[in-house]
Motif scaffolding. Sequence first.
Motif, short mmCIF file in Angstrom:
data_model
loop_
_atom_site.label_atom_id
_atom_site.label_comp_id
_atom_site.label_asym_id
_atom_site.label_seq_id
_atom_site.Cartn_x
_atom_site.Cartn_y
_atom_site.Cartn_z
N LYS A 171 38.92 -48.35 -7.99
CA LYS A 171 38.65 -47.26 -8.93
C LYS A 171 39.78 -46.24 -8.82
O LYS A 171 39.84 -45.48 -7.87
CB LYS A 171 37.32 -46.59 -8.63
N ASP A 214 34.56 -47.44 -14.72
CA ASP A 214 33.84 -46.81 -13.62
C ASP A 214 33.68 -45.33 -13.91
O ASP A 214 34.64 -44.57 -13.92
CB ASP A 214 34.60 -47.01 -12.31
N SER A 251 38.67 -49.70 -14.30
CA SER A 251 38.74 -50.16 -12.92
C SER A 251 39.22 -51.61 -12.88
O SER A 251 39.30 -52.29 -13.91
CB SER A 251 37.38 -50.02 -12.24
#
Length: 602
Positions: free
Chosen positions: A190, A172, A212
């Motif tokens: 995240k 991410d 993530s």
Amino acid sequence: MRAEQPETIAAIVAAHRAGTVTPAQTIARSYQRIRDHNDPAVFISLRDEKDAIAEAEKLAARKDTANLPLYGVPVAVKDNIDALGFATTAACPAFAYTPTHDSTAVKRLRAAGAIIIGKTNLDQFATGLVGVRSPYGIPRNSIREDLIPGGSSSGSATAVGAGLVPLSLGTDTAGSGRVPAMLNNIVGLKPSLGMISTAGVVPACRTLDCISVFALTVDDAALALSVMAGPDQADPFSRDRPLGALTRLPPNLRLGVPRNGQLIFFGDKKAEAAYGEALKRWTSLGATLVEFDLEPFYETARLLYEGPWVAERYLVIRNLLASAPDAIHPVTREITAAGARLTAAETFAALYRLQGLRKIAERTFAHLDALVLPTAPTVYSTAQVLANPIELNSRLGTYTNFVNLLDLCGLALPASMRPDGIPFGITLLAPAGHDAMLASIGRVFHADTKLSVGAKGVAQAPLAPLPAGSGDEIPIAVVGAHLSGMALNGELKALNGRLIEATKTAPDYKLYALQTTPPKPGMLRVDAGRGAGIELEIWALSASAFGKFVNAIPAPLSIGTVRLADGRSVKGFIVEPEVLADARDITAYGGWRAYMAEKATA
């Protein structure tokens, strides 16, 4: 598959430990589901089933399975993260290479008992939020086949949503761990930047990247994070950010919502209504909604692709751009090539502005626990995105692009299923280091929705009870003279401390006998898997008692974060390494009691 078969990580691990399902059966089920799902675009490479089952059988034969928090859990890994035995392609065959070792994150998953079964598809070089920018095909959205799967972690999210695996890794940088979570009705975690090592990850924007987690529940995602979190000398961007423990929903929770008129849904009235319903749910849970100015966050988001961070993406593939530009997806090529034109002056100007925006964000959070925003403003079909690839992709990042630039952590949660059968989700955001707080409040919200998990209609199980000591008490791990019956245990009892449990550390510690009176040990954290599981006890103290206890601890001992065998983290005794030159290494005893017992009989 029968409804009683375990779907979540928690249920799978419990079944393995109880012996009602074996790890080999769980792995075989994943492969059968992959065949039944029949979507070759989910995985770029898939491990041989017999090989994975053999690993599961070998794992089950071990004597320490009770100490493996992910015992026998099948895991899929986004194909820009190195995993030994698989090529890393970043969805670009011309870029592919064969890693010689696991990424740090994958290494820690394996050490916790996870079994890696395959590498998943992605928007090439992790550039995109749509999941349609790959030469390996477009994974089917697990909820509605006409919708995009979301990207860049498209394969990882659809694999969890479709029930192929209960856990997968994404990355991410601008929302790639959150947008596909919403689109597949799953949880996307995240973490704070630097909490999970990115050693062994093909960078998108190296200063902003993070690994993530996709899972069916918040508890599952938090468990996976606790296994992977921790500093890593191999990653210069790694930070020692203790995760903390899950707690009850705070009584005075304050959530930030944008000022009236600042939200953007691009005309999607159903998404707007779903967000309003999510806010009502928070209110019913006792949260206070507080308006804040979203405009500085929007400005930050624009910096990501209009500013110098595109140059970081360019750095990754500049050699390939020069030697074989046609090997790169045309949309990825168009976006990334712009990074070559940015000047140093433009870069510094953007950095100066970003610093100012970070200060504004700090002031915003001064009176808020978290922000609650739509994960994405709307949803698009695959046909719509293929017809308008850049603009529609940009829209999906409305509420995600600013997060890593501002050093925030985020948790994407399913919120509702719209009347048109499209999933809607919200994201909780807080300053770095507040990951456990987001998980603590997010798990309550998700459970309250009573949504099924993923795409298979599997009902959520009741929330698991929090460990003892999660309310006003603070747990502390003791490894030596403060153990029950040992010389200093009375100090804990005098503070009304109570014993919660006896357990072990992760195999990441060494124990030394210090030259002190009374005798005490010192526990030192070493590289993951290079130490041993050290026996300890967890005691609970009130906040005031904890402060008194810690204040009285003499050097060279101190209180730090200790990782437990089941993946949890807790505050506990550690030692300053410089005093160990004259100390005896007693790690082989597995704990202070065994050492003292032998010493007493010597």
